[in-house]
Write an enzyme that holds these catalytic residues in place. Structure first.
Site, PDB file in Angstrom:
ATOM      1  CG  ASP A  60      10.624  -4.940   0.906  1.00 36.65           C
ATOM      2  OD1 ASP A  60       9.766  -4.364   1.594  1.00 36.65           O
ATOM      3  OD2 ASP A  60      10.353  -5.845   0.089  1.00 36.65           O
ATOM      4  NE  ARG A 119       3.080  -7.305  -2.357  1.00 37.83           N
ATOM      5  CZ  ARG A 119       2.184  -7.399  -1.390  1.00 37.83           C
ATOM      6  NH1 ARG A 119       1.367  -8.449  -1.323  1.00 37.83           N
ATOM      7  NH2 ARG A 119       2.074  -6.476  -0.468  1.00 37.83           N
ATOM      8  CE1 TYR A 144       3.219  -1.010 -10.774  1.00 38.64           C
ATOM      9  CE2 TYR A 144       3.276  -2.071  -8.630  1.00 38.64           C
ATOM     10  CZ  TYR A 144       3.377  -0.933  -9.407  1.00 38.64           C
ATOM     11  OH  TYR A 144       3.662   0.268  -8.806  1.00 38.64           O
ATOM     12  NE  ARG A 178       5.394  -0.135  -4.104  1.00 38.21           N
ATOM     13  CZ  ARG A 178       5.577  -0.654  -2.892  1.00 38.21           C
ATOM     14  NH1 ARG A 178       6.791  -0.758  -2.391  1.00 38.21           N
ATOM     15  NH2 ARG A 178       4.552  -1.048  -2.160  1.00 38.21           N
ATOM     16  CB  SER A 236       3.132  -3.772   1.954  1.00 37.77           C
ATOM     17  OG  SER A 236       3.655  -5.056   1.752  1.00 37.77           O
ATOM     18  CG  HIS A 241       7.971  -7.688   4.492  1.00 38.40           C
ATOM     19  ND1 HIS A 241       6.671  -7.228   4.563  1.00 38.40           N
ATOM     20  CD2 HIS A 241       8.555  -6.989   3.481  1.00 38.40           C
ATOM     21  CE1 HIS A 241       6.484  -6.295   3.652  1.00 38.40           C
ATOM     22  NE2 HIS A 241       7.602  -6.129   2.984  1.00 38.40           N
ATOM     23  CB  CYS A 269       3.707   0.088   7.527  1.00 39.60           C
ATOM     24  SG  CYS A 269       2.004  -0.423   7.317  1.00 39.60           S
ATOM     25  CE  LYS A 292       7.590  -7.471  -1.044  1.00 38.08           C
ATOM     26  NZ  LYS A 292       8.085  -6.975   0.220  1.00 38.08           N
TER      27      LYS A 292
HETATM   28  P1  GTP Z   1       6.863  -1.691   1.048  1.00 39.40           P
HETATM   29  O1  GTP Z   1       7.888  -1.275   0.046  1.00 39.40           O
HETATM   30  O2  GTP Z   1       5.499  -1.791   0.458  1.00 39.40           O
HETATM   31  O3  GTP Z   1       7.230  -2.914   1.796  1.00 39.40           O
HETATM   32  O4  GTP Z   1       6.669  -0.449   2.076  1.00 39.40           O
HETATM   33  P2  GTP Z   1       7.550   0.261   3.179  1.00 39.40           P
HETATM   34  O5  GTP Z   1       7.283  -0.390   4.488  1.00 39.40           O
HETATM   35  O6  GTP Z   1       8.955   0.389   2.765  1.00 39.40           O
HETATM   36  O7  GTP Z   1       6.883   1.694   3.260  1.00 39.40           O
HETATM   37  P3  GTP Z   1       7.471   3.180   3.085  1.00 39.40           P
HETATM   38  O8  GTP Z   1       8.691   3.444   3.899  1.00 39.40           O
HETATM   39  O9  GTP Z   1       7.584   3.467   1.646  1.00 39.40           O
HETATM   40  O10 GTP Z   1       6.293   4.038   3.747  1.00 39.40           O
HETATM   41  C1  GTP Z   1       5.189   4.435   3.035  1.00 39.40           C
HETATM   42  C2  GTP Z   1       4.328   5.434   3.789  1.00 39.40           C
HETATM   43  O11 GTP Z   1       4.556   5.495   5.205  1.00 39.40           O
HETATM   44  C3  GTP Z   1       4.526   6.825   3.266  1.00 39.40           C
HETATM   45  O12 GTP Z   1       3.243   7.348   2.980  1.00 39.40           O
HETATM   46  C4  GTP Z   1       5.181   7.559   4.400  1.00 39.40           C
HETATM   47  O13 GTP Z   1       4.830   8.920   4.364  1.00 39.40           O
HETATM   48  C5  GTP Z   1       4.622   6.856   5.618  1.00 39.40           C
HETATM   49  N1  GTP Z   1       5.515   6.975   6.794  1.00 39.40           N
HETATM   50  C6  GTP Z   1       6.758   6.447   6.896  1.00 39.40           C
HETATM   51  N2  GTP Z   1       7.326   6.749   8.094  1.00 39.40           N
HETATM   52  C7  GTP Z   1       6.406   7.475   8.769  1.00 39.40           C
HETATM   53  C8  GTP Z   1       6.380   8.081  10.072  1.00 39.40           C
HETATM   54  O14 GTP Z   1       7.320   7.990  10.861  1.00 39.40           O
HETATM   55  N3  GTP Z   1       5.236   8.746  10.426  1.00 39.40           N
HETATM   56  C9  GTP Z   1       4.184   8.850   9.583  1.00 39.40           C
HETATM   57  N4  GTP Z   1       3.103   9.509   9.996  1.00 39.40           N
HETATM   58  N5  GTP Z   1       4.170   8.308   8.342  1.00 39.40           N
HETATM   59  C10 GTP Z   1       5.259   7.625   7.941  1.00 39.40           C
HETATM   60  C1  SPV Z   2       5.435  -4.788  -0.676  1.00 40.26           C
HETATM   61  O1  SPV Z   2       4.262  -4.783  -1.052  1.00 40.26           O
HETATM   62  O2  SPV Z   2       5.755  -5.133   0.513  1.00 40.26           O
HETATM   63  C2  SPV Z   2       6.502  -4.376  -1.589  1.00 40.26           C
HETATM   64  C3  SPV Z   2       6.141  -4.081  -2.986  1.00 40.26           C
HETATM   65  O3  SPV Z   2       7.655  -4.312  -1.191  1.00 40.26           O
HETATM   66  S1  SPV Z   2       6.057  -5.474  -4.022  1.00 40.26           S
HETATM   67  O4  SPV Z   2       7.387  -5.745  -4.537  1.00 40.26           O
HETATM   68  O5  SPV Z   2       5.135  -5.166  -5.098  1.00 40.26           O
HETATM   69  O6  SPV Z   2       5.602  -6.608  -3.258  1.00 40.26           O
HETATM   70 MN    MN Z   3       7.756  -4.855   1.088  1.00 44.01          MN
END
Ligand code: GTP
Ligand code: SPV
Ligand code: MN
Length: 654
Positions: free
Chosen positions: A337, A111, A261, A433, A312, A290, A314, A270
């Protein structure tokens, strides 16, 4: 605006009937004379008038070579997939079932927050009244005049030589009172295939429009009219220098240009489900957030629904699909999400997931960290910017243990013969992704498409906080909980164009997704307590990412072990006593209240500590941030919460 055409009569008289032998041709009045375009798929005539006008106006503006009206069918997906494969945009992953890999132009990988704007007449509708000389970070406003100029530089003729795909889609279960419909126009079929996974792409949406339902108008172009003037990289059409993502909340309109993308191009996500929807939610008294939505069932069979907002990348997808390490516990996923939530007539907070798929961060996902996601994306999925193994599988950083090291990898940049441990650079882009249907998730909740939504009993905020912030904190009440959300911070991730390792404010995990003035947004949240019938969920803050001051490693094992924190949260929802100790920043688990059985050595003292000097600095910084960034729009209640917490922090005795 783009009005002024009298389309009604002309369209009706000039669009011919469809049959096998004649091609329907639509003639639209354009500024420099009429413009005729064939309908290469579908029947324009049967569309509702409001949709016809929307399409015709943008045909006149964008000048596509054909109109392709999508029906969301399997055959359609196959046709578009085959075409993308033949053009080298998609590569079939032979080791998997109906899965494909896309490699983007390396200039189009995330983004672009700096090019994302909310357009309203008044600046104050979109962004807070920041202090003099301060650059606001809570969204960007563009005036209607400037937006009109910027769009006029980009959109005229932008689809020349390309098809305009017309996508009728629904965010949320079709027919749910909590759902909303949209129509996206796009000139990139990869976007069609992704939207088909992420939303309910269905001709039934036309029926809703026909009976007068409002639809969000989404216009997307990669900004590469043919003949191309810019040489495509990886054959991925985009126009990175000219990217512009604009939202017109008053007109329920999104105009996005230059990027193919993720959040820039899948406009249901979003742009619609957060930026436009947050504004609709404010007007109509609900919430567009979110947040993941999950259900947690304890060994006694008691189930609770929880929503959690993390910035994002996290950990939302991880938590939504958590595999509990504690025996007898069960987690089921509703969404990973976005949550749309509304108090029902009995005051219960009802939530739906407006999406139909997951667009998850690939790196770090593996059979240990997220086995559920791994199962979900084995079929009917699109991977973008990941590595590909020589035997037609996928590879990314974090997958080393699931991978045979003798098998070579082609990197996301197309470099062949890359080997784990030897290859230079990364196999996958950090924001690569997977895009897969939620229905394939083995732990998808039976109620995930319930039109009524599920009843949320806790809201959790969280971010990547390497220092100072305990594993879990319960808010002292709704207002303190809203402060927790407003003060949310996290280390930057690869989801947008920011650099890593800086701690950024990301209030409510909504900083990049706010559709209106953040001060008004906080008022809206606070206002939910004014209705005495509303059963307000408890609010918590979690941090899986605190580092050991000595070793620099994570103090908490995270992932499946996070069930221990959810267990405590569930017991708190039940009002169980004796589980908490008061601290300056909220309620913490009392010693022994967290189930740590079988966990192994964790330095709980460090993990739960509330260092006075850290928090004094943090409160000062938070106060400064809110003053500078929300300024005069900051609700007095929040300023008071900051003040009270600062006083409590000053009284910490160590
Ligand atoms: P968006 O799709 O961008 O909104 O992201 P999201 O919040 O869904 O993130 P996602 O669950 O894909 O987490 C991405 C990163 O967080 C990865 O690198 C994971 O390894 C890390 N992660 C998730 N849960 C944990 C946790 O409990 N501990 C640690 N240390 N890392 C974590
Ligand atoms: C985020 O960045 O929080 C996402 C990926 O879920 S995107 O759809 O590219 O915004
Ligand atoms: Mn997101």
């Amino acid at each position: 605006g783009k009005g002024g055409y009298s389309l009604r009569t002309r369209l009706d008289s000039q669009s011919g009937p469809v049959d096998k032998n004649t091609v329907q041709v639509i003639t639209v009045p354009a500024p420099e004379g009429s413009y005729a375009v064939p309908v290469v798929k579908g029947d324009f005539n049967i569309l509702p008038q409001a949709a016809k006008i929307f399409i015709a106006e943008h045909v006149a503006l964008c000048k596509p070579r054909g109109i392709y009206i999508c029906d969301g069918s399997e055959e359609e997906a196959q046709e578009l997939t085959d075409k993308l494969v033949s053009r080298g945009n998609l590569e079939k992953l032979h080791k998997m079932d109906n899965c494909y890999l896309a490699r983007t132009d390396p200039a189009d990988v995330a983004r672009v927050e700096s090019k994302t704007f909310i357009v309203t007449e008044e600046r104050s509708e979109s962004v807070p009244d920041v202090a003099e000389g301060v650059k606001g970070i809570l969204g960007q406003w563009m005036s209607t005049d400037d937006a009109t100029k910027e769009l006029a530089i980009r959109f005229p003729g932008c689809m020349a030589g390309r098809n305009m795909y017309v996508l009728p889609f629904c965010m949320g279960p079709l027919g749910s009172p909590l759902s909303r419909i949209g129509v996206q126009l796009t000139d990139f079929s990869y976007v069609v295939l992704s939207m088909r996974v992420m939303t309910r792409l269905s001709p039934r949406v036309w029926d809703s429009i026909r009976v007068g339902e409002e639809f969000v108008k989404c216009v997307h172009s990669v900004g590469c009219p043919r003949p191309e003037t810019r040489k495509l990289v990886n054959n991925w059409p985009c126009n990175p220098e000219q990217i512009l993502v604009t939202h017109f909340p008053d007109e329920r309109l999104i105009m996005s240009y230059g990027s193919g993308y993720g959040g820039n191009s899948l406009l249901g996500k979003k742009c619609f489900a957060l930026r436009i929807a947050s504004r609709l939610a404010k007007e109509e008294g609900w919430l567009a957030e979110h947040m993941l939505i999950m259900s947690v069932t304890n060994p006694a069979g008691e189930e609770k629904f929880i929503a959690a907002a993390f910035p994002s990348a996290c950990g939302k997808t991880n938590m939504a699909m958590l595999q509990p390490t504690l025996p007898g516990w069960k987690v089921q996923c509703i969404g990973d999400d976005i949550a749309w939530m509304r108090f029902d007539s009995e005051g219960r907070l009802r939530a739906i997931n407006p999406e139909a798929g997951f667009f998850g961060v690939a790196p770090g996902t593996n059979t240990k960290t997220n086995p559920v996601a791994v199962q979900t994306y084995q079929r009917n999925s699109i991977f973008t910017n990941v590595g590909m193994t020589d035997d037609g599988g996928i590879f990314w950083e974090g997958m080393e243990k699931d991978h045979d090291p003798s098998v070579g990898v082609t990197t996301w940049l197309g470099q062949q013969g890359w080997k784990v441990g030897e290859g230079e650079g990364k196999a996958a882009h950090p924001n690569s992704r997977f895009c897969c249907p939620a229905s394939q998730c083995p732990i998808i909740h039976p109620k995930w498409q319930d039109p009524e939504g599920v009843v949320i009993e806790a809201i959790i905020f969280g971010g990547r906080r390497p220092r100072g912030v305990p594993l879990v904190i319960e808010s002292l009440g709704w207002e303190h909980g809203v402060l927790m959300g407003a003060a949310l911070k996290s280390e930057a991730t690869a989801a947008a164009e920011h650099r890593g390792n800086t701690i950024m404010h990301d209030p409510m995990a909504m900083r990049p997704f706010m559709g209106y003035n953040f001060g008004h947004y906080l008022e809206h949240w606070l206002g939910l307590q004014d209705n005495p019938d509303n059963k307000l969920p408890k609010i918590f803050h979690v941090n899986w990412f605190r580092l050991d001051d000595n070793s620099g490693k994570f103090l908490w094992p995270g992932f499946g072990e996070n069930i221990r924190v959810l267990d405590w949260i569930c017991r708190r929802i039940n009002g169980e006593e004796g589980l908490t100790v008061e601290s300056a920043i909220g309620l913490l688990p009392a010693p022994g209240a967290l189930d740590l059985q079988g966990l192994g050595a964790v330095d709980m003292e460090q993990l739960m500590s509330v260092p006075k000097d850290y928090w004094q600095e943090d409160m000062e910084e938070t106060r400064h941030f809110l003053q500078q960034q929300v300024g005069r729009d900051l609700p007095a209640v929040i300023a008071q919460q900051v003040h009270e917490q600062s006083l409590r922090v000053n009284q910490i005795t160590e």
